[in-house]
Design an enzyme around this catalytic site. Structure first.
Site, PDB file in Angstrom:
ATOM      1  N   SER A 130      20.471  46.960  47.841  1.00  0.00           N
ATOM      2  CA  SER A 130      20.048  48.056  46.970  1.00  0.00           C
ATOM      3  C   SER A 130      18.560  47.978  46.671  1.00  0.00           C
ATOM      4  CB  SER A 130      20.815  48.036  45.651  1.00  0.00           C
ATOM      5  OG  SER A 130      20.359  49.093  44.840  1.00  0.00           O
ATOM      6  N   LYS A 184      28.747  46.398  46.081  1.00  0.00           N
ATOM      7  CA  LYS A 184      27.699  47.414  46.269  1.00  0.00           C
ATOM      8  C   LYS A 184      28.249  48.817  46.003  1.00  0.00           C
ATOM      9  CE  LYS A 184      23.798  49.371  47.224  1.00  0.00           C
ATOM     10  NZ  LYS A 184      23.901  50.550  47.951  1.00  0.00           N
ATOM     11  N   HIS A 187      28.344  49.259  42.377  1.00  0.00           N
ATOM     12  CA  HIS A 187      26.937  49.471  41.966  1.00  0.00           C
ATOM     13  C   HIS A 187      26.592  50.955  42.104  1.00  0.00           C
ATOM     14  CE1 HIS A 187      22.766  50.202  43.201  1.00  0.00           C
ATOM     15  NE2 HIS A 187      22.401  49.189  42.440  1.00  0.00           N
ATOM     16  N   ASN A 188      26.969  51.532  43.230  1.00  0.00           N
ATOM     17  CA  ASN A 188      26.646  52.941  43.461  1.00  0.00           C
ATOM     18  C   ASN A 188      27.419  53.874  42.537  1.00  0.00           C
ATOM     19  OD1 ASN A 188      25.097  51.876  45.515  1.00  0.00           O
ATOM     20  ND2 ASN A 188      25.598  53.474  46.964  1.00  0.00           N
ATOM     21  N   GLU A 191      25.573  53.832  39.528  1.00  0.00           N
ATOM     22  CA  GLU A 191      24.337  54.609  39.803  1.00  0.00           C
ATOM     23  C   GLU A 191      24.594  56.115  39.609  1.00  0.00           C
ATOM     24  OE1 GLU A 191      22.294  53.578  43.593  1.00  0.00           O
ATOM     25  OE2 GLU A 191      22.553  55.680  44.134  1.00  0.00           O
TER      26      GLU A 191
HETATM   27  C1  6PG Z   1      20.715  51.815  46.676  1.00  0.00           C
HETATM   28  C2  6PG Z   1      21.318  53.191  46.806  1.00  0.00           C
HETATM   29  C3  6PG Z   1      21.524  53.598  48.206  1.00  0.00           C
HETATM   30  C4  6PG Z   1      22.284  54.894  48.375  1.00  0.00           C
HETATM   31  C5  6PG Z   1      21.587  56.104  47.996  1.00  0.00           C
HETATM   32  C6  6PG Z   1      22.233  57.421  48.306  1.00  0.00           C
HETATM   33  O1  6PG Z   1      21.346  51.023  46.009  1.00  0.00           O
HETATM   34  O2  6PG Z   1      19.628  51.568  47.212  1.00  0.00           O
HETATM   35  O3  6PG Z   1      22.548  53.198  46.155  1.00  0.00           O
HETATM   36  O4  6PG Z   1      22.244  52.592  48.837  1.00  0.00           O
HETATM   37  O5  6PG Z   1      22.563  55.072  49.708  1.00  0.00           O
HETATM   38  O6  6PG Z   1      20.929  56.062  46.849  1.00  0.00           O
HETATM   39  O7  6PG Z   1      23.429  57.662  47.692  1.00  0.00           O
HETATM   40  P1  6PG Z   1      23.992  59.143  47.662  1.00  0.00           P
HETATM   41  O8  6PG Z   1      23.423  59.882  48.833  1.00  0.00           O
HETATM   42  O9  6PG Z   1      25.445  59.024  47.746  1.00  0.00           O
HETATM   43  O10 6PG Z   1      23.492  59.720  46.378  1.00  0.00           O
END
Ligand code: 6PG
Length: 474
Positions: A130, A184, A187-188, A191
């Site tokens: 990330s 991960k 984590h997303n 996010e």
């Molecule tokens: C990270 C992000 C990354 C992710 C994007 C896009 O931790 O660097 O989570 O891995 O791919 O930010 O996510 P979306 O296109 O689903 O918004």
């Protein structure tokens, strides 16, 4: 020169792959890259000038340039491409070689690949990375899971390129199997929810308080200097500062339809499978989907015209309450994500160390925030803490922000401003902290129409009642 001289080989020289390689080279590791795209190889040779990094256009030359056991990292789009690349390189590898998938692969795919490659005596591990392009170049947060011996072998490279917080690398061995990709994914999910929370805050400030972009930028910048500090808030403040040459704001010209690559949806799907509630993350996924129905929204907006959505209130007082509400909701988002990790750890035997995960999320990754320090300390104090909201220090914050979170939710709902992240955080908190829920009624209903039975408090056994008898006898 030794022909086998490169310590790690990267397949996929998009920005992320190139930046990670350059980061490794900057830390003194001779590394190689492979991509079919000549333009990407060209970029690598330009950006890697005078660094121990070399690009290859031929797969066998690339493979033969690596020290043994070979370490190959894949940074290619998740899905079928990962398998296609594995199938292509695997015949060229020897027993003991290590393949690291650094992309956002679905953890169930990673499970399959671990098993499949184990049979070929190859170590495969999924590593969530990330931090986006900048993180890859200057220091990402990384979540490697899989064969621990293989990880120990590559650990010096991985630790040296990771972001550092108080001198400690933002990477740790996560656990067996696909746990790295699982963590991960969560984590997303977090996010997505944090992004939704910030977007709703924007809406409240713009529609409810009539703040212009400049005032929003100033508020987000100020918040970013406080306990709310986070990477996402920081970049958001910068977005509100971005003006086109004619003085207009780029943000105002961007379509209000949010896209996604799927990791948030996966988080929601898996949480449902594990029967572990993460409603604010679910709402964030739903809101991205809802945003795509633009023409429907426009049509409905014409029917359901809103009365004035502006708040009649003391702005300064409300902004203070909003700050509390934001903090309260943010904590509930992290709490949901951590709870999902603990459930997955138990169900999949991942033995996750939640404190260590919070620790490596303090720097480099997209969800890094000052509050990660509180999460880290909660699990450091009590490694078997079952929920973040049970931590004493966290509960003190929650109690001091709870009233404002309710007030903000009520005010926005009354004004017709959609804030599902804020409201779901309050609802989640109220439900998870309810000693008694009305779920006994649901059990009775299920038993009434489907003889699904119920259990009683204070009496062992499974019971069924013919419920309509009581009505018929009246
Ligand atoms: C990270 C992000 C990354 C992710 C994007 C896009 O931790 O660097 O989570 O891995 O791919 O930010 O996510 P979306 O296109 O689903 O918004």
């Amino acid at each position: 020169m030794d022909s086998k001289m490169y310590k790690l080989g990267m397949i996929g020289l998009g920005t992320m792959g190139r930046n990670l390689l350059l980061n490794m080279a900057d830390h003194g590791f001779p590394v190689a890259g492979y991509d079919k795209d000549a333009a990407k190889l060209e970029m690598l040779s330009k950006e890697g000038l005078n660094k121990p990094v070399k690009g290859f256009a031929l797969l066998d030359e690339f493979i033969n340039s690596l020290t043994l056991p070979r370490v190959i990292m894949l940074l290619v789009p998740a899905g079928k491409i990962v398998d296609a690349v594995i199938d292509e390189v695997q015949p060229l590898l020897s027993a003991g070689d290590i393949i690291i998938d650094g992309g956002n692969s679905h953890f169930t795919d990673t499970n399959e690949r671990v098993k499949r490659l184990e049979q070929k005596e190859l170590h495969f591990f999924g590593m969530g990375i990330s931090g986006g392009e900048e993180g890859a170049r200057l220091g990402p947060s990384m979540m490697p899971g899989g064969d621990i011996k293989a990880y120990s072998y590559v650990r010096p490279i991985i630790e040296s390129i990771a972001a550092k917080v108080n001198g400690e690398p933002c990477v740790t061995y996560i656990g067996p199997g696909a746990s790295g990709h699982f963590v991960k994914m969560v984590h997303n999910g977090i996010e997505y929810a944090l992004m939704q929370l910030i977007a709703e805050t924007f809406e409240v400030l713009k529609t409810g308080l009539q703040f212009d972009n400049k005032k929003i930028q100033q508020l987000f910048s100020a918040w970013n200097e406080s306990r709310l500090q986070s990477y996402l808030l920081e970049i958001t403040a910068n977005i509100f500062a971005y003006q086109n040459p004619d003085g207009s704001y780029l943000l105002d010209q961007i379509k209000d339809e949010a896209k996604a690559k799927g990791t948030g949806k996966w988080t929601t799907q898996i949480a449902t499978d594990l029967e572990l509630p993460i409603p604010t993350i679910d709402q964030a996924v739903a809101m991205r989907d809802l945003s795509k129905y633009k023409s429907l929204r426009v049509e409905a907006a014409a029917i359901y015209t809103k009365e004035d959505t502006t708040f009649e209130i003391n702005t300064n007082d409300f902004v203070k309450k909003l700050e509390d509400a934001y903090y309260f909701s943010m904590i509930n988002i992290y709490a949901q994500g951590m709870h999902l990790l603990s459930k997955a750890s138990a169900d999949y035997n991942y033995s996750l160390r939640l404190g260590e995960i919070a620790k490596i999320w303090r720097g480099g990754c997209i969800i890094r925030a000052a509050f990660l320090e509180n999460i880290y300390s909660a699990w450091k104090k009590n490694p078997s803490l079952s929920h973040l909201l049970l931590d004493e220090d966290v509960s003190t914050i929650i109690k001091s922000t709870e009233v404002a979170a309710r007030e903000v939710a009520v005010k926005c709902m009354a004004a017709g401003i959609a804030i599902p992240a804020y409201t779901s955080a309050v609802n989640y908190f109220d439900a998870i902290s309810s000693a008694a829920l009305p779920s006994n009624l649901i059990q009775a209903q299920r038993d009434y129409f489907g003889a699904h039975t119920y259990e009683l408090t204070g009496k062992e056994g499974i019971f069924h009642t013919t419920w309509n008898k009581a009505v018929e006898s009246k």
